[in-house]
Design an enzyme around this catalytic site. Structure first.
Site, PDB file in Angstrom:
ATOM      1  CD  GLU A   1      -5.007   1.307  -4.546  1.00 17.98           C
ATOM      2  OE1 GLU A   1      -4.698   0.640  -5.545  1.00 17.98           O
ATOM      3  OE2 GLU A   1      -4.588   2.462  -4.330  1.00 17.98           O
TER       4      GLU A   1
ATOM      5  NE  ARG B   1       0.526  10.598   1.215  1.00 18.23           N
ATOM      6  CZ  ARG B   1       1.404   9.936   0.478  1.00 18.23           C
ATOM      7  NH1 ARG B   1       1.865  10.451  -0.660  1.00 18.23           N
ATOM      8  NH2 ARG B   1       1.852   8.756   0.860  1.00 18.23           N
TER       9      ARG B   1
ATOM     10  CE  LYS C   1      -0.460   0.352   0.702  1.00 22.77           C
ATOM     11  NZ  LYS C   1      -1.761  -0.047   0.125  1.00 22.77           N
TER      12      LYS C   1
END
Length: 548
Positions: A36, A262, A272
């Site tokens: 994204e 992850r 983020k």
């Protein structure tokens, strides 16, 4: 297509692909990296990049770069440009042209209409808070929305009203009609479309409704003929929605989703949202701060593409979440720089040495290799005379028992040079040592007796420089467990020192070069920040190696 047999890099995903190829000899592996564009890439994204691009390379397939750009409120063209730069810097090239989810907006909208016509989607006018409340919890089932039973005709009309901008933002959304009693909250009538009156970086003002990530992602994968959609474990439940959407629209290709763990590294965050919090509170200035694990930050600190790729390969691809020691990342860059970095001497906290028994006019040129094990890397000259600098920490007036450096009356060897002995010191009015007076025997350069060794610089060959030393930005190993991130900030995570470097470094046209400053660590010369008055070095990693 060939099967992949390199045993040292086999993961469960490799095994899945090998199995799929055995079943379908005509299968052409097609992966994608689909960020994204709402922030900069970090080490977790690097793992995804390495995995997807390397799989495509190993199985002679393809890897797309696709921006999942479904939220114009948080996305920006500057992030798109930064992401492209980082991928190219890592050494990867995407298949053909860059893809965007926004390329498929019209088709995605038509699929939404299909779901309405199949009575599998409806326009909901509940407020956002009510949607959340009606959805229920892990311990309680959801409640049907009062708008769930609109007719097909009503839903098509309302969706068209949303598309035409005739309904205010937040007053309606399109939801899938699945099962409000499902044990998986993701299947309790998830939102497929929402209204956002924001210009989009690709489609401009063509749209005022945007598909959610979950709705657009799986359709974009299918439209691009992605064979294996790889994502992290937090999307494990989303896979059920991923499959439901593809099974209930008229689309030919069905992509399969697989999840892996992850990246979690000690003393750091990759969120983020949390990184933005650090910027907003002036803890860091930008996404390329060397204290955070963005690719831009690692690059600025002196990490190389190969060291990051080696780290991603070292931690592997599994389904087990774990906290990775920070030293594993440091080992990867240290191991590389140990072979490639030129050796030189620098003084970060200088204290003058006066060799008073050597004449002022005495000067000796000493030739040393740039790397002790690789003569092909060349050599350099250093000057030895009677005015030198050593590290402040390499002298103690009142040392502890195990101290093996310079003290009054004790002999110590200057690296590549002579044995000296401290005789007396000079202090200022605050009792700080400002000079150390030593004697030196110019005949004992090759003395085989074992002495402690310290590094040094000739005052004549020295020029001032700035050194930036970085430590963990958080004081605890797992900051993700702390609600108040700002309460665990390490106030000593960035330290500036002003010392000396060899003038020969100064003359290398301000190139981005990594040096091993002997006995101190590996430092990266910053071309962008340096100028003719001051060269700035970032410490990439210390000398100490905890990994065996």
């Amino acid at each position: 297509m060939k099967l992949y047999n390199r045993k040292y890099n086999i993961s469960f995903i490799h095994k899945i692909i090998n199995h799929d190829i055995k079943k379908n000899k005509n299968l052409c592996l097609h992966t994608r990296f689909a960020p994204e564009p709402n922030g900069y890439l970090h080490i977790g994204h690097a793992k995804a990049i390495v995995l997807n691009f390397e799989l495509a390379k190993q199985f002679h397939g393809r890897c797309n770069l696709r921006f999942d750009d479904t939220n114009p409120q948080t996305e920006n063209i500057k992030y798109i440009n930064a992401i492209k730069r980082d991928i190219l810097w890592l050494g990867y090239k995407w298949y053909k042209k860059i893809q965007y989810s926004s390329n498929h907006f019209e088709k995605i909208y038509q699929y939404a209409l299909q779901l309405i016509k199949k009575k599998l989607a409806y326009v909901d006018k509940l407020k956002k808070n009510d949607i959340q409340k009606y959805r229920g919890t892990l311990n309680s089932v959801g409640i049907n929305s009062p708008y769930r039973h609109h007719t097909i005709k009503e839903n098509i009309f309302l969706l068209q009203q949303m598309k035409d901008g005739k309904i205010p933002e937040g007053y309606a959304c399109l939801r899938a009609k699945i099962n409000m009693k499902s044990s998986y909250i993701i299947l309790r009538d998830p939102i497929l479309y929402r209204i956002k009156f924001d210009a989009h970086h690709q489609t401009k003002i063509s749209w005022c409704i945007y598909p959610t990530y979950d709705f657009a992602h799986c359709i974009s994968d299918a439209l691009e003929n992605i064979t294996h959609s790889l994502c992290t474990l937090e999307f494990q439940d989303n896979r059920r929605l991923y499959k439901w959407i593809l099974n209930n629209i008229n689309i030919i290709h069905h992509t399969r989703q697989y999840e892996y763990s992850r990246v979690h590294i000690e003393y750091s965050t990759l969120s983020k949202r949390k990184l933005k919090l650090l910027i907003q509170n002036n803890i860091i200035q930008h996404w390329n701060d060397p204290r955070i694990l963005t690719i831009a930050g690692l690059k600025k600190k002196g990490y190389t593409p190969s060291s990051i790729i080696n780290f991603c390969n070292k931690i592997g691809v599994t389904k087990q979440n774990n906290l990775i020691e920070f030293s594993v990342l440091e080992h990867c860059i240290r191991n590389e720089l140990n072979k490639t970095a030129h050796r030189t001497m620098a003084i970060l906290e200088p204290i003058p040495i006066i060799l008073y028994n050597i004449p002022n006019q005495y000067e000796e040129i000493i030739n040393i290799l740039n790397h002790p094990h690789y003569s092909h890397m060349g050599s350099k000259h250093i000057i030895f005379n009677n005015h030198l600098y050593i590290e402040k920490s390499d002298f103690k007036e009142h040392p502890e028992n195990q101290y093996n450096r310079l003290i009054l009356g004790k002999k110590i060897k200057l690296k590549y040079s002579y044995v000296i002995q401290a005789q007396y010191i000079e202090k200022d009015k605050h009792k700080n040592i400002i000079k150390i007076f030593c004697t030196c025997n110019l005949k004992n350069k090759n003395n085989k007796k074992k002495y402690g060794i310290i590094h040094w610089l000739s005052k004549k060959q020295s020029t001032i420089s700035e050194f930036r030393l970085y430590n963990h930005i958080f004081t605890v190993k797992n900051p993700e467990h702390h609600k108040n991130l700002l309460s665990i900030i390490n106030n000593k995570s960035k330290i500036k020192k002003y010392g000396f470097i060899n003038k020969s470094i100064y003359k290398k046209n301000f190139q981005n070069i990594t040096y091993q400053f002997e006995r101190i660590g590996y430092f990266f010369k910053d071309k962008k920040l340096s100028n003719s008055n001051n060269i700035i070095f970032h410490r990439t990693v210390s000398m100490k190696n905890k990994i065996k």
